[in-house]
Design a protein around this motif. Structure first.
Motif, PDB file in Angstrom:
ATOM      1  N   TYR A  37       0.852  -1.175   0.000  1.00 40.36           N
ATOM      2  CA  TYR A  37       0.000   0.000   0.000  1.00 40.36           C
ATOM      3  C   TYR A  37       0.891   1.229   0.000  1.00 40.36           C
ATOM      4  O   TYR A  37       1.968   1.238   0.582  1.00 40.36           O
ATOM      5  CB  TYR A  37      -0.898   0.031   1.247  1.00 40.36           C
ATOM      6  CG  TYR A  37      -1.864  -1.118   1.332  1.00 40.36           C
ATOM      7  CD1 TYR A  37      -3.087  -1.062   0.672  1.00 40.36           C
ATOM      8  CD2 TYR A  37      -1.554  -2.260   2.064  1.00 40.36           C
ATOM      9  CE1 TYR A  37      -3.976  -2.121   0.751  1.00 40.36           C
ATOM     10  CE2 TYR A  37      -2.441  -3.319   2.153  1.00 40.36           C
ATOM     11  CZ  TYR A  37      -3.653  -3.244   1.489  1.00 40.36           C
ATOM     12  OH  TYR A  37      -4.536  -4.278   1.564  1.00 40.36           O
ATOM     13  N   ASP A  38       0.405   2.283  -0.591  1.00 44.11           N
ATOM     14  CA  ASP A  38       1.106   3.556  -0.511  1.00 44.11           C
ATOM     15  C   ASP A  38       0.636   4.253   0.755  1.00 44.11           C
ATOM     16  O   ASP A  38      -0.556   4.494   0.933  1.00 44.11           O
ATOM     17  CB  ASP A  38       0.789   4.435  -1.728  1.00 44.11           C
ATOM     18  CG  ASP A  38       1.443   3.900  -2.993  1.00 44.11           C
ATOM     19  OD1 ASP A  38       2.504   3.269  -2.861  1.00 44.11           O
ATOM     20  OD2 ASP A  38       0.903   4.133  -4.077  1.00 44.11           O
ATOM     21  N   VAL A  39       1.567   4.525   1.668  1.00 42.03           N
ATOM     22  CA  VAL A  39       1.233   5.169   2.920  1.00 42.03           C
ATOM     23  C   VAL A  39       2.153   6.371   3.092  1.00 42.03           C
ATOM     24  O   VAL A  39       3.352   6.278   2.877  1.00 42.03           O
ATOM     25  CB  VAL A  39       1.436   4.199   4.120  1.00 42.03           C
ATOM     26  CG1 VAL A  39       1.138   4.908   5.426  1.00 42.03           C
ATOM     27  CG2 VAL A  39       0.556   2.969   3.962  1.00 42.03           C
ATOM     28  N   LEU A  40       1.559   7.473   3.479  1.00 38.96           N
ATOM     29  CA  LEU A  40       2.324   8.687   3.724  1.00 38.96           C
ATOM     30  C   LEU A  40       2.285   8.979   5.215  1.00 38.96           C
ATOM     31  O   LEU A  40       1.205   9.037   5.811  1.00 38.96           O
ATOM     32  CB  LEU A  40       1.727   9.869   2.952  1.00 38.96           C
ATOM     33  CG  LEU A  40       2.343  11.225   3.239  1.00 38.96           C
ATOM     34  CD1 LEU A  40       3.808  11.244   2.809  1.00 38.96           C
ATOM     35  CD2 LEU A  40       1.566  12.305   2.529  1.00 38.96           C
ATOM     36  N   VAL A  41       3.424   9.107   5.834  1.00 37.27           N
ATOM     37  CA  VAL A  41       3.503   9.488   7.235  1.00 37.27           C
ATOM     38  C   VAL A  41       4.052  10.898   7.274  1.00 37.27           C
ATOM     39  O   VAL A  41       5.156  11.153   6.811  1.00 37.27           O
ATOM     40  CB  VAL A  41       4.422   8.540   8.036  1.00 37.27           C
ATOM     41  CG1 VAL A  41       4.563   9.024   9.465  1.00 37.27           C
ATOM     42  CG2 VAL A  41       3.903   7.118   7.981  1.00 37.27           C
ATOM     43  N   SER A  42       3.259  11.796   7.807  1.00 41.05           N
ATOM     44  CA  SER A  42       3.669  13.192   7.895  1.00 41.05           C
ATOM     45  C   SER A  42       3.954  13.515   9.345  1.00 41.05           C
ATOM     46  O   SER A  42       3.110  13.313  10.216  1.00 41.05           O
ATOM     47  CB  SER A  42       2.539  14.088   7.368  1.00 41.05           C
ATOM     48  OG  SER A  42       2.901  15.437   7.497  1.00 41.05           O
ATOM     49  N   VAL A  43       5.141  13.988   9.629  1.00 42.13           N
ATOM     50  CA  VAL A  43       5.544  14.322  10.986  1.00 42.13           C
ATOM     51  C   VAL A  43       5.751  15.828  11.054  1.00 42.13           C
ATOM     52  O   VAL A  43       6.473  16.404  10.238  1.00 42.13           O
ATOM     53  CB  VAL A  43       6.848  13.593  11.374  1.00 42.13           C
ATOM     54  CG1 VAL A  43       7.285  13.974  12.775  1.00 42.13           C
ATOM     55  CG2 VAL A  43       6.670  12.088  11.239  1.00 42.13           C
ATOM     56  N   THR A  44       5.083  16.461  12.025  1.00 35.25           N
ATOM     57  CA  THR A  44       5.240  17.904  12.197  1.00 35.25           C
ATOM     58  C   THR A  44       5.540  18.192  13.652  1.00 35.25           C
ATOM     59  O   THR A  44       5.308  17.358  14.526  1.00 35.25           O
ATOM     60  CB  THR A  44       3.959  18.664  11.781  1.00 35.25           C
ATOM     61  OG1 THR A  44       2.891  18.234  12.609  1.00 35.25           O
ATOM     62  CG2 THR A  44       3.614  18.403  10.320  1.00 35.25           C
ATOM     63  N   GLY A  45       6.016  19.362  13.942  1.00 33.35           N
ATOM     64  CA  GLY A  45       6.306  19.733  15.315  1.00 33.35           C
ATOM     65  C   GLY A  45       6.822  21.139  15.382  1.00 33.35           C
ATOM     66  O   GLY A  45       6.828  21.876  14.386  1.00 33.35           O
ATOM     67  N   ASN A  46       7.275  21.518  16.558  1.00 35.79           N
ATOM     68  CA  ASN A  46       7.784  22.851  16.780  1.00 35.79           C
ATOM     69  C   ASN A  46       8.908  22.754  17.801  1.00 35.79           C
ATOM     70  O   ASN A  46       8.694  22.264  18.905  1.00 35.79           O
ATOM     71  CB  ASN A  46       6.646  23.755  17.300  1.00 35.79           C
ATOM     72  CG  ASN A  46       7.090  25.185  17.440  1.00 35.79           C
ATOM     73  OD1 ASN A  46       8.084  25.604  16.881  1.00 35.79           O
ATOM     74  ND2 ASN A  46       6.337  25.953  18.222  1.00 35.79           N
ATOM     75  N   LEU A  47      10.057  23.182  17.463  1.00 38.15           N
ATOM     76  CA  LEU A  47      11.208  23.160  18.368  1.00 38.15           C
ATOM     77  C   LEU A  47      11.259  24.494  19.094  1.00 38.15           C
ATOM     78  O   LEU A  47      11.279  25.548  18.457  1.00 38.15           O
ATOM     79  CB  LEU A  47      12.498  22.926  17.576  1.00 38.15           C
ATOM     80  CG  LEU A  47      13.773  22.802  18.375  1.00 38.15           C
ATOM     81  CD1 LEU A  47      13.690  21.613  19.319  1.00 38.15           C
ATOM     82  CD2 LEU A  47      14.949  22.649  17.448  1.00 38.15           C
ATOM     83  N   ILE A  48      11.240  24.444  20.423  1.00 34.09           N
ATOM     84  CA  ILE A  48      11.246  25.675  21.199  1.00 34.09           C
ATOM     85  C   ILE A  48      12.458  25.708  22.109  1.00 34.09           C
ATOM     86  O   ILE A  48      13.066  24.676  22.398  1.00 34.09           O
ATOM     87  CB  ILE A  48       9.952  25.823  22.027  1.00 34.09           C
ATOM     88  CG1 ILE A  48       9.769  24.643  22.980  1.00 34.09           C
ATOM     89  CG2 ILE A  48       8.745  25.968  21.129  1.00 34.09           C
ATOM     90  CD1 ILE A  48       8.604  24.781  23.927  1.00 34.09           C
ATOM     91  N   GLY A  49      12.782  26.869  22.590  1.00 32.45           N
ATOM     92  CA  GLY A  49      13.962  27.036  23.433  1.00 32.45           C
ATOM     93  C   GLY A  49      13.614  27.409  24.855  1.00 32.45           C
ATOM     94  O   GLY A  49      14.286  28.225  25.446  1.00 32.45           O
ATOM     95  N   ASN A  50      12.546  26.832  25.424  1.00 29.62           N
ATOM     96  CA  ASN A  50      12.167  27.217  26.778  1.00 29.62           C
ATOM     97  C   ASN A  50      12.649  26.243  27.839  1.00 29.62           C
ATOM     98  O   ASN A  50      12.295  26.367  28.993  1.00 29.62           O
ATOM     99  CB  ASN A  50      10.650  27.384  26.888  1.00 29.62           C
ATOM    100  CG  ASN A  50       9.914  26.073  26.762  1.00 29.62           C
ATOM    101  OD1 ASN A  50      10.452  25.084  26.314  1.00 29.62           O
ATOM    102  ND2 ASN A  50       8.655  26.069  27.157  1.00 29.62           N
ATOM    103  N   THR A  51      13.422  25.256  27.472  1.00 36.27           N
ATOM    104  CA  THR A  51      13.881  24.280  28.446  1.00 36.27           C
ATOM    105  C   THR A  51      15.013  24.835  29.299  1.00 36.27           C
ATOM    106  O   THR A  51      15.608  25.850  28.972  1.00 36.27           O
ATOM    107  CB  THR A  51      14.342  22.988  27.747  1.00 36.27           C
ATOM    108  OG1 THR A  51      15.410  23.304  26.859  1.00 36.27           O
ATOM    109  CG2 THR A  51      13.207  22.346  26.986  1.00 36.27           C
ATOM    110  N   CYS A  52      15.287  24.142  30.387  1.00 35.32           N
ATOM    111  CA  CYS A  52      16.331  24.548  31.325  1.00 35.32           C
ATOM    112  C   CYS A  52      17.267  23.364  31.551  1.00 35.32           C
ATOM    113  O   CYS A  52      16.987  22.247  31.129  1.00 35.32           O
ATOM    114  CB  CYS A  52      15.709  24.948  32.661  1.00 35.32           C
ATOM    115  SG  CYS A  52      14.423  26.211  32.584  1.00 35.32           S
TER     116      CYS A  52
END
Length: 172
Positions: free
Chosen positions: A23-38
């Motif tokens: 089967y033709d399957v498309l996996v789309s991965v999205t996100g947002n990298l943020i800089g609020n960690t410590c």
């Protein structure tokens, strides 16, 4: 003779295999990298919180707590420019009688468990998120908590007290 057996074995495998479908399957991965960690301060990565010596008389019934509560501080440093606060979650082995508390290691005292309290001495149940600590733009955050013993059942018996809790952060 061995060649014939191999051919028969391969032929039998071909007969009993299930057809494969593609089967033709498309996996789309999205996100947002943020800089609020410590970064966790070195003195907060692993701590021993001494509960001192506590008398059995303080635990006359389930729910009774020790008159000693020991403060400990967790510190986050070098927080990112978008830091807006952090919530803490303590996890560990829950006590059999009161799953909100941290179980004492086998072979030690019985009928008691460890409570973890927030800065206002309010119980933080295991696996429950605290209110937010810190504010937008903070470069570091010092969070004070307390540990104390609580009776979970009768009878309470004397012995060593040792329990382990892990803390995790969730950034706002």
């Amino acid at each position: 003779m061995p060649v014939t057996l191999r051919i028969i074995g391969i032929a039998l495998l071909m007969v009993f295999t299930v057809p494969v479908r593609g089967y033709d399957v498309l996996v789309s991965v999205t996100g947002n990298l943020i800089g609020n960690t410590c970064i966790v301060a070195a003195d907060s990565q692993e701590q021993t919180v001494p509960l001192c010596t506590i008398g059995l008389k303080q635990f006359s019934k389930a729910g009774a707590v020790s008159n000693i509560k020991t403060p400990f501080t967790l510190t986050l440093e070098e927080c990112g420019p978008t830091f807006a606060g952090v919530k803490i979650r303590f996890s560990g082995t829950p006590d059999d009688d009161n799953p909100q508390l941290v179980k004492i290691a086998e072979g030690g005292a019985t009928g008691v468990a460890v409570q973890i309290l927030d800065k206002d001495s309010v119980l933080i149940p295991l696996d429950t998120q605290t209110t937010a600590y810190g504010a937008a733009g903070d470069k570091s955050v010092k969070m004070t908590f307390y540990a104390r013993l609580a009776a979970t059942g009768a009878p309470v018996s004397a012995g060593d007290v040792s329990a382990v809790a892990t803390w995790t952060t969730e950034y706002q």
